[in-house]
Design an enzyme around this catalytic site. Structure first.
Site, short mmCIF file in Angstrom:
data_model
loop_
_atom_site.label_atom_id
_atom_site.label_comp_id
_atom_site.label_asym_id
_atom_site.label_seq_id
_atom_site.Cartn_x
_atom_site.Cartn_y
_atom_site.Cartn_z
N GLY A 68 38.71 43.44 44.83
CA GLY A 68 38.52 42.76 43.51
C GLY A 68 40.22 42.39 42.91
O GLY A 68 40.24 41.45 42.40
N ARG A 82 41.68 53.98 52.75
CA ARG A 82 42.51 54.17 51.62
C ARG A 82 43.31 55.40 51.43
O ARG A 82 44.18 55.59 50.79
CB ARG A 82 41.44 54.01 50.52
CG ARG A 82 40.87 52.79 50.52
CD ARG A 82 40.02 52.55 49.26
NE ARG A 82 39.96 51.22 48.94
CZ ARG A 82 39.05 50.54 48.11
NH1 ARG A 82 38.32 51.39 47.26
NH2 ARG A 82 39.06 49.24 47.82
N LYS A 89 29.27 33.63 48.68
CA LYS A 89 29.17 32.80 47.44
C LYS A 89 30.22 32.06 46.81
O LYS A 89 31.51 32.48 47.05
CB LYS A 89 28.66 33.55 46.17
CG LYS A 89 27.38 34.20 46.32
CD LYS A 89 26.92 34.99 45.00
CE LYS A 89 25.36 35.26 45.21
NZ LYS A 89 25.02 35.90 44.04
N GLY A 94 37.08 42.98 50.88
CA GLY A 94 36.73 44.12 51.58
C GLY A 94 35.93 43.90 52.70
O GLY A 94 36.19 44.58 53.88
#
Ligand code: ADP
Ligand code: MG
Length: 400
Positions: A381, A39, A205, A358
């Site tokens: 996100g 990052r 999920k 991620g």
């Protein structure tokens, strides 16, 4: 979203000026050291561009979740040291965010110098988007640059109140190179994809990704679903899923989606199973309608890799979020690696390929294929919310 970018600012408004840059240096720290500097490296093009123009740079970032009060274990000091190493020049560090140390350091900045402020989440006002904190941060800059794509989905003081205060004062608030790149690839994939447009979704999920499914379904030519997400669909089809991860409260929704999506929804035809989700377990490859009741589905099988690859390799645009199996364990990583290889081949054939999430980014990195795809999104996100079609507050607030 058509936002003003750093490149569009005239050099005169950068040269010698104080530029407040919101970066996402929320990196893993291990034993007091930066464990992964991806990052930090991602923000270097923006920082080098500014340094080449003798800007005076003030860096703002968060690290972890200190919850509005100082926590030495979550100090950005070690990150400022790593940044200095990557840039090959000293980076000053302020002991606070908008306090005396920060003010003194910002006042002392000369052209071509950088100061990094302490973790902005040490301030209570950050996560509540406090206008006073926004004003205090804005006072440190003549120009605001957002290069923190990973936090663009949060309306916090450093991503929202600060740029609002800058704009209210008639100063520019623009997108840095990283944010510009993210918007270009994610944005054009969604708005005007070269067809066929294929989306691959996976991960643990379905509940966390249902909005992505809803947003992508009307746009794509094929939606490939793997990972544990597929299990809930198998259950909806009346198949035995054994001890696999299934979300019982989403079975009805999966059934409805199967009906609505028709032929565009592609599910794995075979899978890799084992009794436990552990390394070294005996694994079995079988058709999806032959999963024993005492087993867990932990990866997609080789036939599914072939099926998914055939869709991916004929695509003009590919978006991928979510691993195909429990890739952290090598025994169950083949499906994810196979799909990563197919995405790389599609890229070579001229497709635009975008990887988000991620864990998916880590899997592509692990397969050594990060450079073989068009774009790996740095925002977990944020890229998901973008794919859901949501407005990202940290982007919306910038100059049009
Ligand atoms: P991303 O971070 O890329 O958005 P997710 O967080 O949604 O991806 O999902 C990643 C996780 O899903 C990984 O930890 C992976 O092990 C898990 N996973 C994928 N398939 C399975 C499976 N069949 N059984 C258990 N876990 C799985
Ligand atoms: Mg994840």
């Amino acid at each position: 979203m058509n936002k003003r970018t750093l490149k569009e600012l005239p050099d005169a408004s950068i040269r010698g000026r104080r530029v407040l840059v919101r970066v996402d240096f929320n990196v893993p720290i291990d034993d007091g050291r930066v464990a992964d500097d991806t990052r930090i490296a991602a923000a270097l093009p923006t920082l080098r561009y500014l340094l080449d123009r003798d800007a005076r740079i003030v860096l703002v970032s968060h690290l972890g979740r200190p919850g509005g009060k100082p926590d030495p274990a979550q100090s950005l000091r070690v990150v400022s040291v790593r940044l200095g190493e990557l840039l090959g020049r000293p980076v000053r560090f302020a002991e606070d965010v908008v306090g005396p140390s920060a003010r003194t350091a910002v006042d002392a900045l000369r052209p071509g110098e950088i100061v990094m402020l302490e973790n902005v989440r040490f301030e209570t006002g950050e996560e509540s988007d406090d206008p006073a904190l926004g004003e205090a941060l804005a006072a440190f800059g003549d120009v605001y640059v957002n290069d923190a794509f990973g936090t663009a989905h949060r309306a916090h003081a450093s991503t929202s109140a600060a740029p609002r205060a800058m704009r209210a004062a008639g100063r520019p608030a623009v997108a840095g190179f990283l944010v510009e790149k993210e918007l270009r690839f994610l944005g054009s994939a969604l708005a005007s994809p070269v067809r066929p447009f294929v989306a691959i979704l996976g991960g643990a999920k379905i509940s966390g990704k249902i909005d992505v499914v809803e947003s992508l379904l009307p746009r794509v030519d094929a939606l490939l679903i793997g990972g544990a997400m597929a299990n809930t669909f198998f259950r909806a089809m009346g198949l035995e899923t054994g001890r696999s991860l299934v979300e019982p409260d989403r079975v009805e929704m999966a059934r409805e989606l199967i009906g609505r999506a028709g032929k565009r929804l592609i599910l794995p035809g075979d899978c890799v199973t084992a009794t436990e989700a552990r390394a070294g377990e005996t694994k079995h490859t079988q058709a999806r309608n032959r999963v024993p009741a005492d087993q867990r589905i932990l990866d997609i099988g080789p036939e599914s890799v072939k099926l998914f690859a055939s869709h991916v390799e004929s695509a003009g645009t590919v978006i991928w979020n979510g691993p195909m199996g429990l890739f952290e364990i090598a025994d169950f990583a083949a499906g994810t690696r196979g799909v990563a290889e197919a995405v790389a081949r599609a890229t070579k054939n001229g497709a635009t390929t975008v990887v988000g999430g991620g864990d998916t980014a880590a899997a592509v990195e692990q397969a050594g294929l990060a450079d073989a795809v068009t774009h790996v999104s740095t925002g977990g996100g944020a890229s998901l919310e973008f794919l859901e079609g949501k407005v990202l507050p940290g982007i919306a607030v910038l100059d049009d």
